[in-house]
Design a protein around this motif. Structure first.
Motif, mmCIF file in Angstrom:
data_model
loop_
_atom_site.group_PDB
_atom_site.id
_atom_site.type_symbol
_atom_site.label_atom_id
_atom_site.label_comp_id
_atom_site.label_asym_id
_atom_site.label_seq_id
_atom_site.Cartn_x
_atom_site.Cartn_y
_atom_site.Cartn_z
ATOM 1 N N GLU A 89 -2.920 6.707 -5.014
ATOM 2 C CA GLU A 89 -1.634 6.199 -5.468
ATOM 3 C C GLU A 89 -0.476 6.653 -4.571
ATOM 4 O O GLU A 89 0.401 5.873 -4.220
ATOM 5 C CB GLU A 89 -1.383 6.682 -6.898
ATOM 6 N N TYR B 46 0.290 0.781 -10.148
ATOM 7 C CA TYR B 46 0.288 2.219 -9.932
ATOM 8 C C TYR B 46 1.506 2.845 -10.617
ATOM 9 O O TYR B 46 2.513 2.168 -10.868
ATOM 10 C CB TYR B 46 0.321 2.541 -8.431
ATOM 11 N N THR C 8 3.554 -0.210 -6.611
ATOM 12 C CA THR C 8 2.705 -0.240 -5.416
ATOM 13 C C THR C 8 2.552 1.168 -4.833
ATOM 14 O O THR C 8 3.345 2.060 -5.114
ATOM 15 C CB THR C 8 3.275 -1.190 -4.348
ATOM 16 N N CYS C 9 1.536 1.329 -4.010
ATOM 17 C CA CYS C 9 1.215 2.647 -3.442
ATOM 18 C C CYS C 9 2.352 3.187 -2.585
ATOM 19 O O CYS C 9 3.086 2.423 -1.941
ATOM 20 C CB CYS C 9 -0.033 2.545 -2.576
ATOM 21 N N PHE D 67 -2.237 -5.043 -2.483
ATOM 22 C CA PHE D 67 -3.345 -4.674 -3.353
ATOM 23 C C PHE D 67 -2.902 -3.633 -4.382
ATOM 24 O O PHE D 67 -2.721 -2.472 -4.056
ATOM 25 C CB PHE D 67 -4.510 -4.139 -2.521
ATOM 26 N N GLY D 68 -2.696 -4.086 -5.611
ATOM 27 C CA GLY D 68 -2.344 -3.188 -6.691
ATOM 28 C C GLY D 68 -0.854 -3.134 -6.955
ATOM 29 O O GLY D 68 -0.073 -2.782 -6.072
ATOM 30 N N THR D 69 -0.445 -3.507 -8.155
ATOM 31 C CA THR D 69 0.970 -3.436 -8.558
ATOM 32 C C THR D 69 1.125 -2.661 -9.867
ATOM 33 O O THR D 69 2.177 -2.718 -10.495
ATOM 34 C CB THR D 69 1.537 -4.853 -8.744
ATOM 35 N N LYS E 155 -5.574 -7.455 -7.008
ATOM 36 C CA LYS E 155 -5.936 -6.253 -7.766
ATOM 37 C C LYS E 155 -6.116 -5.072 -6.809
ATOM 38 O O LYS E 155 -6.239 -5.240 -5.590
ATOM 39 C CB LYS E 155 -7.216 -6.490 -8.560
ATOM 40 N N ARG E 156 -6.120 -3.879 -7.366
ATOM 41 C CA ARG E 156 -6.295 -2.667 -6.561
ATOM 42 C C ARG E 156 -7.574 -2.722 -5.728
ATOM 43 O O ARG E 156 -8.567 -3.321 -6.139
ATOM 44 C CB ARG E 156 -6.399 -1.436 -7.459
ATOM 45 N N ARG E 157 -7.529 -2.072 -4.573
ATOM 46 C CA ARG E 157 -8.743 -1.852 -3.792
ATOM 47 C C ARG E 157 -9.372 -0.533 -4.213
ATOM 48 O O ARG E 157 -8.669 0.447 -4.494
ATOM 49 C CB ARG E 157 -8.429 -1.794 -2.291
ATOM 50 N N ASP E 158 -10.682 -0.479 -4.220
ATOM 51 C CA ASP E 158 -11.371 0.768 -4.520
ATOM 52 C C ASP E 158 -11.040 1.812 -3.456
ATOM 53 O O ASP E 158 -11.007 1.512 -2.259
ATOM 54 C CB ASP E 158 -12.890 0.545 -4.543
ATOM 55 N N ASP F 284 -8.206 3.549 -2.936
ATOM 56 C CA ASP F 284 -6.817 3.708 -2.492
ATOM 57 C C ASP F 284 -6.082 4.741 -3.357
ATOM 58 O O ASP F 284 -5.860 4.491 -4.550
ATOM 59 C CB ASP F 284 -6.059 2.375 -2.579
#
Length: 328
Positions: free
Chosen positions: A290, A213, A219-220, A209-211, A283-286, A288
Motif C-alpha cells: 500500500e 487502499y 491508490t498506492c 491498479f487498485g483504488t 482491481k489491485r495487483r497481487d 503490491d
C-alpha cells in the motif's frame, strides 16, 4: 583510472551510474546481456562486454582482463508484478546469477560490492517512514529474491571477507538533467514513462491498479527518487566499501522521505506534458504494498548522502525532457 564492474550497466539506473563513475574518475566496465538494456546507453568512455551474470567464464575473463577493484551489481529482473507469474525466472536470474557473480569475485580476489536491492523487501509496512530496523516481509518473489541475495552477502561478509553494501531503492524516476540518459524499458512497466506514452498517444490510456487502499485517494503511495540522486548514492556507497578496512555488510534505504500517490503522479504528468489521457481503473495487483516511503537518515549518517532533487514536479520534468528528446 580504477575499473569498476557494473553488471546491468546498460539499463536505466546503470547508465546513470556509469555517467557518475566517469565524473568521479572511475572507469566503468559494463556487463549486460541487453535483454532490458541498450548498447547506446553505455557512455563511449566505458568498456562494454555483452554477457550474462550466470556465465562464469565471461565473468572470470572480465576480472582477469580488467581487474576491477569493486563491483556495482545491478543486473536482474525487476518487475514485481511479473514475478507473481514467473517466479522461477526471478530466482534464476536474481539469486543464481548473483551466486555465480560472487563465486567469480571470490576466485579473482575482488571482495568489494555495492548491491542493487529494493524497498520491496519490506512488503506491507505500517510505518509512515520505513527505516532499516523494520522487519523485512516481502510480498512478491521479486522482493524475496533481493532479500535472499542480501542474506548471501551477509554470510559472504562474515565467512569470505566481503565488504558489501545493499542499497534498498525506493522508486527510481526522472532522467539525467542534461538528457544524456533516461528510462527506455521494452516493454515499459514504470508509471511515469507509461503516462508519457499515454500523453503522446502511443497508448490509449493508463491503467491504475487498485483504488481501495487506505490512502488519501485510494491508490498506492510511493517514494520517488531521482535517478541522478540514486546514481550519486552508488558513488558514495562505492567509496564507503572500498575504504573499509574490515569485512562488513550493511543495508541502506535510498529515498526522499516523501511520498506521492499514483493519481497524484498522473495528475502531475498531465500538467507537465500539457496533455490529458484516459485513466482506466482496475482491481489491485497481487503483491503490491500500500505504502512505501523511506526514512533516509541512515544514508545521511553513513554516506553523508541526501536527495538533491526532492520536488516531484522537477523529477517528472526531467523525465519528460528525455522522453521528448527520444521522440525527435
Amino acid at each position: 583510472m580504477k575499473n569498476i564492474l557494473v553488471t546491468g550497466g546498460a539499463g536505466y539506473i546503470g547508465s546513470h551510474i556509469c555517467l557518475r563513475l566517469l565524473e568521479h574518475g572511475y572507469c566503468p566496465v559494463v556487463l549486460d546481456n541487453l535483454t532490458n538494456g541498450h548498447r547506446d546507453s553505455v557512455p563511449i568512455e566505458a568498456s562494454f562486454v555483452r554477457g550474462d551474470i550466470r556465465d562464469r567464464a565471461t565473468l572470470d575473463h572480465i576480472f582477469i582482463d580488467y581487474k576491477p577493484i569493486a563491483v556495482i551489481h545491478l543486473a536482474g529482473l525487476i518487475e514485481a508484478g511479473l514475478s507473481m507469474r514467473t517466479p522461477e525466472d526471478f530466482y534464476n536470474v536474481n539469486v543464481t546469477g548473483s551466486q555465480v557473480l560472487f563465486a567469480s569475485m571470490r576466485a579473482n580476489e575482488c571482495c568489494s560490492i555495492v548491491f542493487s536491492s529494493t524497498a520491496a523487501v519490506y512488503g506491507n509496512c505500517s510505518q509512515q517512514l520505513i527505516d532499516e530496523e523494520q522487519q523485512i516481509r516481502p510480498t512478491n518473489p521479486y522482493g524475496r529474491s533481493k532479500a535472499i541475495v542480501e542474506t548471501i552477502l551477509q554470510d559472504y561478509s562474515e565467512i569470505y571477507g566481503f565488504k558489501a553494501l545493499a542499497l534498498r531503492y525506493f522508486n527510481a524516476a526522472g532522467a539525467d538533467p542534461n538528457a544524456r540518459a533516461g528510462e527506455r524499458h521494452t516493454p515499459e512497466t514504470h508509471l511515469i514513462p507509461l503516462a508519457f506514452q499515454a500523453a503522446a498517444g502511443i497508448t490509449s490510456g493508463m491503467q491504475v491498479f487498485g483504488t481501495d487502499y487506505n490512502t488519501l485517494d485510494g491508490t498506492c503511495i510511493r517514494d520517488y527518487i531521482h535517478v541522478d540522486d540514486l546514481a550519486k548514492a552508488h558513488i558514495d556507497a562505492l567509496n564507503f566499501v572500498t575504504n573499509q578496512h574490515q569485512p562488513n555488510f550493511d543495508y541502506i534505504n535510498i529515498g526522499t522521505e516523501s511520498g506521492a500517490s499514483v493519481l497524484q503522479v498522473l495528475e502531475l504528468c498531465q500538467q507537465i506534458t500539457g496533455k490529458s489521457f484516459e485513466i482506466n481503473y482496475q482491481k489491485r495487483r497481487d503483491g503490491d504494498p500500500e505504502r512505501l516511503v523511506a526514512s533516509a537518515q541512515k544514508a545521511k549518517r553513513l554516506l553523508n548522502w541526501t536527495a538533491r532533487f526532492r520536488n516531484l514536479e522537477e523529477i517528472i520534468s526531467h523525465a519528460w525532457s528525455f522522453f521528448e528528446s527520444q521522440s525527435k
